[in-house]
Motif scaffolding. Sequence first.
Motif, PDB file in Angstrom:
ATOM      1  N   GLY A 109       0.962  -1.249   0.019  1.00 38.74           N
ATOM      2  CA  GLY A 109       0.105   0.136   0.123  1.00 38.74           C
ATOM      3  C   GLY A 109       0.886   1.301  -0.247  1.00 38.74           C
ATOM      4  N   TYR A 110       0.130   2.610   0.462  1.00 38.02           N
ATOM      5  CA  TYR A 110       1.113   3.597   0.562  1.00 38.02           C
ATOM      6  C   TYR A 110       0.437   4.437   1.610  1.00 38.02           C
ATOM      7  N   GLU A 111       1.512   5.402   1.975  1.00 36.03           N
ATOM      8  CA  GLU A 111       0.894   6.361   2.955  1.00 36.03           C
ATOM      9  C   GLU A 111       0.993   7.789   2.433  1.00 36.03           C
ATOM     10  N   SER A 112      -0.161   8.438   2.650  1.00 38.86           N
ATOM     11  CA  SER A 112      -0.446   9.893   2.301  1.00 38.86           C
ATOM     12  C   SER A 112       0.492  10.463   3.402  1.00 38.86           C
ATOM     13  N   ILE A 113       1.376  11.731   3.015  1.00 39.38           N
ATOM     14  CA  ILE A 113       1.865  12.755   3.772  1.00 39.38           C
ATOM     15  C   ILE A 113       1.840  14.041   3.508  1.00 39.38           C
ATOM     16  N   HIS A 114       1.376  14.846   3.996  1.00 38.16           N
ATOM     17  CA  HIS A 114       1.174  16.238   3.646  1.00 38.16           C
ATOM     18  C   HIS A 114       2.513  17.092   3.792  1.00 38.16           C
ATOM     19  N   CYS A 120       9.018  23.599   3.340  1.00 37.07           N
ATOM     20  CA  CYS A 120       9.655  23.815   4.449  1.00 37.07           C
ATOM     21  C   CYS A 120       9.616  22.339   5.712  1.00 37.07           C
ATOM     22  N   CYS A 121       8.519  21.737   5.494  1.00 44.79           N
ATOM     23  CA  CYS A 121       8.768  20.642   6.227  1.00 44.79           C
ATOM     24  C   CYS A 121       7.500  19.445   5.895  1.00 44.79           C
ATOM     25  N   LEU A 122       7.704  18.270   6.393  1.00 46.21           N
ATOM     26  CA  LEU A 122       6.716  17.319   6.270  1.00 46.21           C
ATOM     27  C   LEU A 122       5.944  17.334   7.388  1.00 46.21           C
ATOM     28  N   PHE A 123       4.515  16.906   7.346  1.00 37.79           N
ATOM     29  CA  PHE A 123       3.692  17.187   8.374  1.00 37.79           C
ATOM     30  C   PHE A 123       3.579  15.362   8.789  1.00 37.79           C
ATOM     31  N   ARG A 124       4.570  14.955   9.490  1.00 31.95           N
ATOM     32  CA  ARG A 124       4.778  13.506  10.017  1.00 31.95           C
ATOM     33  C   ARG A 124       5.697  13.508  11.364  1.00 31.95           C
ATOM     34  N   GLU A 138       2.457  28.671   7.350  1.00 39.36           N
ATOM     35  CA  GLU A 138       1.226  28.271   6.300  1.00 39.36           C
ATOM     36  C   GLU A 138       0.500  27.049   6.769  1.00 39.36           C
ATOM     37  N   SER A 139      -0.738  27.034   6.340  1.00 39.46           N
ATOM     38  CA  SER A 139      -1.664  25.730   6.596  1.00 39.46           C
ATOM     39  C   SER A 139      -1.133  24.470   5.499  1.00 39.46           C
ATOM     40  N   GLN A 140      -1.557  23.560   6.123  1.00 35.01           N
ATOM     41  CA  GLN A 140      -1.128  22.233   5.120  1.00 35.01           C
ATOM     42  C   GLN A 140      -1.887  22.568   3.647  1.00 35.01           C
ATOM     43  N   TRP A 141      -0.799  22.144   3.013  1.00 33.62           N
ATOM     44  CA  TRP A 141      -1.062  21.722   1.362  1.00 33.62           C
ATOM     45  C   TRP A 141      -0.267  20.858   0.926  1.00 33.62           C
ATOM     46  N   ILE A 142      -0.814  20.316  -0.215  1.00 37.30           N
ATOM     47  CA  ILE A 142       0.130  19.177  -0.825  1.00 37.30           C
ATOM     48  C   ILE A 142       0.549  20.102  -2.032  1.00 37.30           C
ATOM     49  N   PRO A 457      -5.589  14.055  -7.638  1.00 34.45           N
ATOM     50  CA  PRO A 457      -4.640  13.349  -8.650  1.00 34.45           C
ATOM     51  C   PRO A 457      -3.322  12.733  -8.012  1.00 34.45           C
ATOM     52  N   GLU A 458      -2.963  13.050  -6.661  1.00 33.37           N
ATOM     53  CA  GLU A 458      -1.852  12.472  -5.968  1.00 33.37           C
ATOM     54  C   GLU A 458      -2.306  11.102  -5.750  1.00 33.37           C
ATOM     55  N   GLY A 459      -3.891  10.865  -5.262  1.00 38.55           N
ATOM     56  CA  GLY A 459      -4.109   9.581  -4.588  1.00 38.55           C
ATOM     57  C   GLY A 459      -4.289   8.697  -6.007  1.00 38.55           C
ATOM     58  N   SER A 460      -4.606   9.291  -7.303  1.00 39.10           N
ATOM     59  CA  SER A 460      -4.955   8.368  -8.215  1.00 39.10           C
ATOM     60  C   SER A 460      -3.466   7.894  -8.760  1.00 39.10           C
ATOM     61  N   ILE A 461      -2.533   8.729  -8.549  1.00 39.06           N
ATOM     62  CA  ILE A 461      -1.126   8.370  -9.142  1.00 39.06           C
ATOM     63  C   ILE A 461      -0.588   7.318  -8.177  1.00 39.06           C
ATOM     64  N   ALA A 462      -0.849   7.505  -6.842  1.00 38.34           N
ATOM     65  CA  ALA A 462      -0.227   6.552  -6.124  1.00 38.34           C
ATOM     66  C   ALA A 462      -0.814   4.993  -6.055  1.00 38.34           C
ATOM     67  N   GLU A 463      -2.072   4.962  -6.114  1.00 35.84           N
ATOM     68  CA  GLU A 463      -2.831   3.619  -6.249  1.00 35.84           C
ATOM     69  C   GLU A 463      -2.372   3.049  -7.782  1.00 35.84           C
TER      70      GLU A 463
END
Length: 533
Positions: A109-114, A120-124, A138-142, A457-463
């Motif tokens: 599978g895969y894991e989504s990381i904002h 600046c950083c990864l929200f993980r 700044e607020s989360q955004w992909i 689009p990111e989810g479709s590409i990951a799947e």
Amino acid sequence: MADLIDDVMWDLRENGTNLNTGTSNTMGSSVDDDFAQLLEEMETKLYPGCIFSSLEFLAKLMHIKVNNKWTDSSFDQLLELLQLAFPKCNKVPLSHYLTKKKMKSIGLGYESIHVCKNDCCLFRKEHDSLQVCPVCKESQWIDKNTKARSSLSVWSGQGYRACATCNEDTLSYRATNKFVYIGHLRFLDANDPLRKMSDFNRREETRPASRHFSNNDIQEQLSRLLTRKPGKHPEHGGEEPKQQDYEKHVDESLLGTLLTNDKSNDTSTTREDLRILNIQRNEWLQKNGDKFHRPHVRYSFTKSSRQLFCQFIKDVKLSDGFGFNISKKVNDTNTNIIGLKSRDHHILMQRLIPIGVRGLLDNDTYTHIVDLCTFFKQFYSRTLKVEYMRKAKLDIIAILCKLELIYPPAFFDIMVHLLSDLPDEAIVGGLVCIRWMNTFERYMRKLKNYVRNKARPEGSIAEGYVAEGNSNLNIPKVMKRENFVTGFVKSMYFQNIPRVIIDVESAIEVPPPTGRVNDVSDCETDYDETNSD
């Protein structure tokens, strides 16, 4: 394959599980039971008499779903139909959700990381619960972009000093609506006869070439920079990235000017620049009553010549695998060529334009265009020699000087000016075919074809990426318990490749039983031009 096994077995290693002895701690026992259940299911057929196991069938089915861009609801309907069509004891899951859940349970599978939109950083990990970036607030955004050169080196690719090689000596001029980079005569030898010609700007060129900045000079410049944070935030000096495809950009400008389309550098504004610089008087705007009109110039096709060139492109037949059907890029009226991709520009610049413009332009213009195309063909060849690149450095400077006699200043933007630096880059970096972006662009096109939901689009590409990888696995052999007990990875795709031992600390490669590696001294370090592309 080794990474797959390593991911699946990670929890077992963390909890001290030993598959050989069957001993583990309390938490490891639960993990071992779950994994044993997966192994048992892997050996279970989809239904009695079926040639596929349950997991193998689902991996192939998910691959078909991705390739044909099925929706989740249509996939659910197919699963319902298969449950009814197969014997009652079949192992077909009830929904697409359960299918993904089962594939993810074995590490497929895969894991989504904002990520912060300013990189600046990864929200993980410690930032997983944050809603704003701890650096730029700044607020989360992909964000799908990469860092621009100016964000990394603080050297802007625009303005008076856009050339990082020329540095402070960049030959720039502010035209009516853009920066242009003219005056390539200064790069010629001091005794070159072209320097004494007054056809360029009505005076001899006496300025020296740009200085060569040493490493110490660059370090001294860097020491004067203010401390700044990385990323693309506007307050940090970052900006949106711009891909530098020199050949595509030059071909767009050259072809657009020939065909007088929306990419043309022959406009009323560029004609006014000629008047301001007091050069090429016969191409200035001419007033006829209350209107101005542009006299025809020698670097653009006439109406009949434009149709002949477009018809030539339409009649071209390329070899299979060499390129797409470029004839479809010509419009119905044979007056323009649209929708070109990077590969199309590559073919046009090196193969078609030198032939297609023959007889449609005057001899001087045609000769210099062919010289420019020849430079690209030599630069992108599969074999290079250092002395040839040094000669190409002199050739491209002479070509740019001669083109300044023909084309307006607007033609010479920063991308055209940077052509003079390409031979030096080839000497340092080596062959272009192992450094260009064509491979990545083709792969990005493949990933974009996975997109079904344009809102995500990111989810479709990951799947799609995961599903294709799963379909290429020999899951029945990979998931057998004896593969984990012995520590060896067995795969149908690596029958004659040295085996890899999976170790907790590192992966140790077992050398092949035969064969040898040539000594480094046996390798030829120079490039040969024979059999060049």
